[in-house]
Design an enzyme around this catalytic site. Structure first.
Site, mmCIF file in Angstrom:
data_model
loop_
_atom_site.group_PDB
_atom_site.id
_atom_site.type_symbol
_atom_site.label_atom_id
_atom_site.label_comp_id
_atom_site.label_asym_id
_atom_site.label_seq_id
_atom_site.Cartn_x
_atom_site.Cartn_y
_atom_site.Cartn_z
ATOM 1 C CB SER A 262 0.311 3.317 0.417
ATOM 2 O OG SER A 262 0.684 3.290 1.761
ATOM 3 C CE LYS B 273 2.281 7.132 2.503
ATOM 4 N NZ LYS B 273 1.778 6.146 1.699
#
Length: 338
Positions: A233, A278
């Site tokens: 990611s 996040k």
């Protein structure tokens, strides 16, 4: 007598608590991780410094026990995932860890390729085989290969891509035996494996999932030290940090820029899991901007989820949708310097 009963009761409760704490449920729990500046972990020889910062974002993921499961149930920004959504069928914890680390390596490779090409710097890419990241139960490779093995040849033939590797195998018939040349640690090995049908397909195989093993030579040299961070990611943010060190113009313009997203060798940005967590990690770090995968405008895209979460937590971060490395660069180049 009463004191003895109380002590025994306390001891029983303590033992039951310890057992319940270490007993894992068939679920994983994710929660906000950290936002980590990339300049200290990526080094381009003779690279330029930034006034601001480019940051990767992480989530904390772990197997659920009774207490973490219940806590996640009551927490808006912790998520519970059934085990089958995190690990592949019959995948061990070791295989899962290896797969995550190998995906991180693939992410680094794609980031370097994109950044060097965009910066007009010298880069040479050669294909050295494939890494085994998972071995499927009941398939021919189960007793022969292990996660982390690097396959260099099939039937003595070297390939120039994993696509050629897969096509060569899939053209063969069930029951055909192939010779696999691979490296385990520092040891070169060869095994013969009989092909079997792959579940859910009309093709045959040996029963592994794999990633490319690329050898990349660059000028100037670049190193990326991610320790034990796994997964793909951070690809987009790796690309931007490498590019920023390679070029004279500082694309941060003095801002703290966080983000996430996978990236392939064509510079296309893909979605990730845990976007809400996040966003929280980036906001806590004081990020000004967050780059989120747009998924070509899909209604359930990472970008839309990121915008919603930023609004819910009252963040001042500007969330930007991106579908490619080029789009991210184009946006950053429009920023006015601080």
């Amino acid at each position: 007598m009463n004191s003895r009963i109380r002590f025994r009761s306390f001891l029983i409760i303590l033992i039951l608590f310890a057992i319940s704490f270490f007993y894992h449920l068939p679920f994983y729990v994710s929660q906000p991780g950290i936002a980590k500046e990339l300049e200290p972990i990526i080094h381009v020889e003779g690279g330029n410094d930034a006034k601001g910062a480019l940051m990767l974002t992480t989530v904390r993921m772990g197997k659920a026990n009774i207490y973490s499961y219940l806590l996640a149930k009551w927490s808006e920004y912790q998520k519970i995932y059934p085990e089958h959504m995190i690990k592949e069928d019959d995948e061990t914890e070791e295989e899962y860890s290896v797969r995550q680390l190998q995906m991180m390596e693939g992410s680094k490779d794609a980031a370097i390729i994109n950044a060097y090409k965009a910066a007009g710097k010298k880069i040479k890419v050669s294909y050295d085989g494939v890494y085994v990241v998972n071995v499927l139960e009941g398939m021919p490779a189960e007793e022969k290969l292990m996660p982390g093995d690097r396959i260099s040849k099939i039937d003595g033939i070297k390939f120039t891509s994993s696509k050629q590797f897969i096509e060569y195998i899939s053209r063969k018939q069930e029951g055909t035996t192939v010779s696999i040349t691979f490296t385990r640690g520092d040891t070169n090995m060869t095994e013969r494996v009989m092909l079997k049908p792959l579940k859910g397909t009309d093709k045959v195989g040996i029963g592994i999932t794999l990633v490319d093993d690329l050898k990349i030579t660059t000028e100037p040299r670049v190193t990326i030290d991610t320790d034990q961070i796994g997964g793909p990611s951070a690809g987009l943010m790796f690309s931007l940090e490498i590019y920023n060190q390679l070029t004279k113009d500082d694309i941060t313009k003095g801002y703290k820029i966080a983000g996430t997203g996978t990236i392939n060798e064509n510079g296309e940005v893909g979605p990730i899991g845990g976007i809400e967590q996040k966003i929280i990690a980036a906001d806590k770090s004081g990020a000004d901007i967050f780059l989120a995968p747009n998924e070509n405008g899909a209604k359930d895209s990472n970008y839309r989820a990121a915008v919603k979460t930023a609004k819910n937590i009252g963040s001042d971060m500007k969330v930007i949708p991106v579908d490619s490395f080029k789009e991210a660069l184009d946006f950053l180049q429009t920023l006015k310097p601080r």
